[in-house]
Design a protein around this motif. Structure first.
Motif, PDB file in Angstrom:
ATOM      1  N   ILE A   1       6.003  -8.759   5.818  1.00 17.01           N
ATOM      2  CA  ILE A   1       6.335  -9.449   4.504  1.00 17.01           C
ATOM      3  C   ILE A   1       5.202 -10.055   3.930  1.00 17.01           C
ATOM      4  O   ILE A   1       4.735 -10.056   2.906  1.00 17.01           O
ATOM      5  N   GLU A   2       4.711 -10.919   4.828  1.00 18.33           N
ATOM      6  CA  GLU A   2       3.734 -11.857   4.280  1.00 18.33           C
ATOM      7  C   GLU A   2       2.326 -11.142   3.975  1.00 18.33           C
ATOM      8  O   GLU A   2       1.746 -11.652   3.074  1.00 18.33           O
ATOM      9  N   ILE A   3       1.956 -10.484   4.854  1.00 17.55           N
ATOM     10  CA  ILE A   3       0.703  -9.570   4.766  1.00 17.55           C
ATOM     11  C   ILE A   3       0.701  -8.774   3.520  1.00 17.55           C
ATOM     12  O   ILE A   3      -0.173  -8.687   2.617  1.00 17.55           O
ATOM     13  N   ARG A   4       2.112  -8.061   3.245  1.00 20.02           N
ATOM     14  CA  ARG A   4       2.099  -7.087   2.107  1.00 20.02           C
ATOM     15  C   ARG A   4       1.966  -8.277   0.823  1.00 20.02           C
ATOM     16  O   ARG A   4       1.188  -7.783  -0.176  1.00 20.02           O
ATOM     17  N   SER A   5       2.581  -9.244   0.909  1.00 19.49           N
ATOM     18  CA  SER A   5       2.368 -10.219  -0.501  1.00 19.49           C
ATOM     19  C   SER A   5       0.877 -10.530  -0.568  1.00 19.49           C
ATOM     20  O   SER A   5       0.634 -10.785  -1.613  1.00 19.49           O
ATOM     21  N   LEU A   6       0.209 -10.980   0.481  1.00 16.41           N
ATOM     22  CA  LEU A   6      -1.083 -11.418   0.367  1.00 16.41           C
ATOM     23  C   LEU A   6      -1.947 -10.281  -0.239  1.00 16.41           C
ATOM     24  O   LEU A   6      -2.601 -10.229  -1.076  1.00 16.41           O
ATOM     25  N   LEU A   7      -1.739  -8.997   0.129  1.00 19.70           N
ATOM     26  CA  LEU A   7      -2.493  -7.918  -0.238  1.00 19.70           C
ATOM     27  C   LEU A   7      -2.156  -7.425  -1.622  1.00 19.70           C
ATOM     28  O   LEU A   7      -2.880  -6.681  -2.488  1.00 19.70           O
ATOM     29  N   GLN A   8      -0.848  -7.420  -1.994  1.00 19.87           N
ATOM     30  CA  GLN A   8      -0.474  -7.006  -3.322  1.00 19.87           C
ATOM     31  C   GLN A   8      -0.312  -7.696  -4.428  1.00 19.87           C
ATOM     32  O   GLN A   8      -0.093  -7.530  -5.610  1.00 19.87           O
TER      33      GLN A   8
END
Length: 216
Positions: A119-126
């Motif tokens: 979830i954290e990685i997706r939030s960073l990228l998107q």
């Protein structure tokens, strides 16, 4: 069964209670039964709104994320600062705002919980990189306050370093380890053309945020 006339209030009651328990006892130290007991709600009422304890924490983090986005947007859109000044202000706000303190306190160690890491990685990228950091980098390039290239890739790299590598919720580490990482981070950002992004008080705050791994 009687219908709940105020489901939003019930949801917020669950989130507020769970957030307090996660803060006091830690995520892993809090059971769903603890949340049921403290809210005074039935197990069925909890499961009507949330499928699991992970689901509750995800919603808490989502709410905190919305608050962060509003704050970062205000900095991004401030007409009185250069791109460089905005970048530094975003980093300081992310470290010192009470909202961030709460997030760091309730989120479990990410390497132990792959769902939250994803979830954290997706939030960073998107969201974080394209909506807040990249525009600030591009503004700094335009106003001459930053001498950088490839703003999209640089925005992603900065956030992976700060939100994961420098994050005290990634894995246990000592305050000395964290301080060393902050120094290396500043060396890297200097090489990227950004200068030293972390002031001494910010580095000390990062070091104080480590929650485990200190020598006894």
């Amino acid at each position: 069964m009687a219908r709940n006339k105020h489901p939003e209030e019930t949801v917020q009651r669950i989130l507020s209670t769970a957030g307090r328990l996660f803060l006091e006892q830690g995520y892993d130290g809090t059971s769903l039964q603890d949340i049921i007991r403290e809210t005074g709600l039935s197990k069925g009422a909890i499961y009507h709104h949330f499928s699991s304890k992970e689901d509750i924490l995800e919603k808490i983090c989502y709410q905190l994320g919305l608050e962060n986005q509003a704050r970062f947007a205000k900095i991004r859109d401030d007409k009185t600062m250069t791109g460089r000044e905005k970048l530094r202000e975003i980093f300081r706000s992310a470290m010192f705002h009470p909202n961030q303190q709460q997030a760091l306190s309730v989120v479990p160690y990410l390497l132990d919980h792959p769902r939250f890491l994803a979830i954290e990685i997706r939030s960073l990228l998107q969201i974080a990189a394209p909506d807040y950091i990249q525009p600030v980098l591009e503004e700094g390039m335009a106003d001459g306050s930053l001498q950088v290239q490839h703003p999209q890739a640089l925005a992603e790299a900065l956030l992976f370093l700060t939100d994961l590598w420098l994050c005290p919720t990634l894995q246990p580490m000592t305050s000395q380890d964290m301080y060393a990482r902050c120094q290396v981070f500043n060396q890297l950002t200097q090489g990227m053309g950004l200068g030293r992004l972390l002031d001494e008080d910010v580095m000390e705050a990062f070091a104080r945020r480590t929650r485990r791994g200190e020598p006894s």
